[in-house]
Write an enzyme that holds these catalytic residues in place. Structure first.
Site, short mmCIF file in Angstrom:
data_model
loop_
_atom_site.label_atom_id
_atom_site.label_comp_id
_atom_site.label_asym_id
_atom_site.label_seq_id
_atom_site.Cartn_x
_atom_site.Cartn_y
_atom_site.Cartn_z
N LYS A 211 0.83 -1.20 0.00
CA LYS A 211 0.00 0.00 0.00
C LYS A 211 0.87 1.26 0.00
O LYS A 211 2.04 1.23 0.38
CB LYS A 211 -0.90 -0.01 1.23
CG LYS A 211 -0.14 -0.08 2.55
CD LYS A 211 -1.09 -0.36 3.69
CE LYS A 211 -0.31 -0.58 4.99
NZ LYS A 211 -1.20 -0.96 6.10
N CYS A 478 -3.91 -4.24 17.22
CA CYS A 478 -2.71 -4.94 16.74
C CYS A 478 -1.65 -3.88 16.47
O CYS A 478 -1.92 -2.68 16.58
CB CYS A 478 -3.02 -5.76 15.49
SG CYS A 478 -3.10 -4.79 13.96
#
Length: 568
Positions: A211, A478
């Site tokens: 990304k 996370c």
């Protein structure tokens, strides 16, 4: 020199065979025997703006009943610069009710997310927001994603130019493949067996290694957290005229636990470019990452690792070669805040703007609080925009004088009026990612749990007279970057159910990373560690000193200015 071809990750092989983002998505959608896609298509559909997910709260029960997991899809809709019209808001609101879970998620990249969309409803959902001139292509995947821009229109006369540039960058770096239109809008796939990389002049056949993210900001506001992006563009104005942009490269905040070779990194300033050349500079940086990025190990494939591996001087030299000229020296600027300015701005004689606090970015109705219904009612007559901020909040922008009292009354009638003054600044500034139950990466709660923790932190904050101390709290399930945790003055990163690593020491301007302070804390541990620090801050802070600056100055944690020092 070895001629052995480079090793490629599994995802790179999938991209090689995907036929410019087609894969076998059409066949997957037609398979009524499962709520899931073909395994390879779960990678390719990300480029179309969607992630396949399961309801992890129900996984055990469905397994006991010998049922497959309850598969559904998150769809992320691009909103360049975060600016949506009232009809677009209405359409997203209606689609959330018709096909999603009845809520809208405002993300930290100024986009809409719909959650809980079933596979059979993917096509009508995407067709629905396409009808209002929105799309989800490049909402996710190994391409440039939604381009951010600070959105409050009262900030500067040059804001409109910066917003327009954000839209231009987004359009230029949108994938050119016709697969999106074929799969979701007319259902007719084209023969691509003879296609070449000309079909994607910027990305090529296999797109980027990972990304890619771009943001623009107008100082002194850094609400897009410029330095957390692959490319950060800092607008430089002089006498009200937009001259151009300082360019920063190599930011990124994700990492992996117990893998010190992964780390968050802030972008480096490399020069200044006039406005008319910005799009070309962005393209050339993207192509360097396309050609130089790591395609063998996805954990090390972001631009930040490319730059640290090659060296910043070599990267800049390559950029100058591809541009055919060198960037000029950076211009002076100053950031002082990465927060939103809540409440009303403007005046009753002209257009007004209202910044609403949206806890966790979740637009919903619940007993005593009907934000979703209130905004639905407002969208029927509001002639300005709905502007999504990089901090998961919402601006009702360019409100006509005749509408101001009406909007205020509707919000108050639904229990959703401007209440920022009733909240601690800690709460107003807090960010949380979605985490459980839908995110497959989450180890712990975030969005659902943070309000409960903030109730207890608020009590400590108020007891020490710190209700208006704008401490930045970030919580994620996370170690990834979804709520930009490593730019939080206090950050809680989920490591196991009910357990979080505590990071301290970022600053309000978004120009310093935080540092790990304690590991594997439960709620009692979090409060036990923070309470004495907040008490000391209340008594010992210097005038204007932020909490992150305080814990660095007093030696609680060391300042972290460079990603390679993050784990030190």
């Amino acid at each position: 020199m070895s001629t052995t071809p480079p090793q490629l990750s599994e995802v790179e092989h999938v991209k090689t065979a995907n036929r410019y983002l087609r894969g076998t998505i059409a066949e997957s959608l037609n398979n009524r025997l499962t709520g899931a896609l073909n395994p390879d298509d779960t990678h390719i559909i990300k480029f179309h703006g969607s992630y396949q997910q399961t309801d992890r709260d129900r996984d055990s029960e469905r397994k006991r009943q010998k049922l497959e997991p309850l598969f559904s899809f998150m769809i992320r809709v691009r909103v360049p610069g975060g600016v949506a019209t009232a009809p677009q808001w209405q359409r997203m609101d209606a689609l959330a009710d018709a096909y999603g879970n009845g809520t809208l998620k405002l993300t930290t990249r100024q986009t809409f997310q719909l959650h809980g969309v079933l596979k059979r409803d993917l096509r009508p959902t995407i067709q629905g927001f396409n009808d209002s001139l929105l799309d989800s292509i490049a909402g996710c995947g190994n391409v440039n994603r939604n381009v951010m821009c600070n959105v409050n229109p009262h900030e500067s006369r040059g804001h409109g130019e910066v917003q327009a540039l954000a839209a231009a960058i987004s359009a230029h770096l949108t994938p050119r493949t016709t697969a999106y239109h074929e799969i979701w809008l007319d259902g007719e796939l084209q023969n691509t067996t003879e296609a070449t990389d000309d079909a994607e002049p910027v990305y090529g056949k296999t797109y980027l290694p990972r990304k890619f993210k771009i943001a623009l900001n107008l100082p002194p506001y850094n609400d897009s957290d410029i330095f957390s992006n692959d490319i950060g563009l800092i607008a430089i104005e002089e006498n009200g005229q937009l001259l151009g942009f300082n360019v920063a490269v190599g930011g990124g905040l994700g990492m992996t636990f117990n893998q010190p070779e992964t780390y968050p990194r802030l972008a480096d300033l490399i020069g200044f470019v006039p406005t008319e050349k910005v799009v070309d500079v962005c393209e050339k940086i993207v192509t360097i990452q396309r050609d130089w990025g790591n395609r063998a190990n996805r954990k090390l494939s972001l631009l930040k690792y490319t730059i640290d591996r090659a060296g910043l001087p070599a990267f800049v030299a390559e950029l100058h070669q591809r541009l055919g000229y060198a960037l000029a020296g950076t211009r002076p600027y100053q950031f002082h805040s990465s927060s939103d300015a809540f409440g009303w701005t403007g005046n009753a004689d002209g257009l007004s703007h209202l910044v609403l606090s949206v806890e966790g970015g979740r637009v919903l109705d619940c007993p005593g609080y009907g934000l979703k219904s209130a905004l639905h009612e407002i969208s029927a007559f509001h002639t300005g925009e709905f502007r999504l901020t990089g901090n998961q909040n919402l601006i009702l922008a360019n409100i006509e004088p005749a509408h101001r009292i009406r909007i205020q009354a509707i919000l108050e009638a639904h229990g959703a009026g401007p209440k920022a003054e009733q909240l601690t600044a800690l709460r107003r500034n807090a960010l949380a990612c979605v985490a459980l139950p839908t995110c497959s990466q989450a180890f712990a709660e975030a969005e659902r749990y943070l309000p409960q923790l903030l109730d207890k932190l608020d009590a400590i904050i108020r007891a020490h007279g710190l209700a208006e101390a704008g401490i930045l709290v970030r919580m994620t399930g996370c170690p990834n970057r979804c709520a930009r945790p490593y730019l939080g003055e206090i950050a809680l990163v989920g490591k196991a159910p009910g357990r979080y690593n505590l990071y301290l020491g970022a600053n309000h301007a978004g120009e310093r990373l935080n540092k790990l302070y304690r590991e594997m804390l439960d709620e009692d541990g979090i409060l036990r560690e923070l309470a004495p620090l907040l008490a000391a801050y209340a008594v010992e802070r210097q005038p204007g000193e932020g909490f992150g600056d305080f814990v660095v100055r007093t030696g609680v944690v060391k300042a972290t200015l460079f990603g390679l020092d993050f784990h030190a």
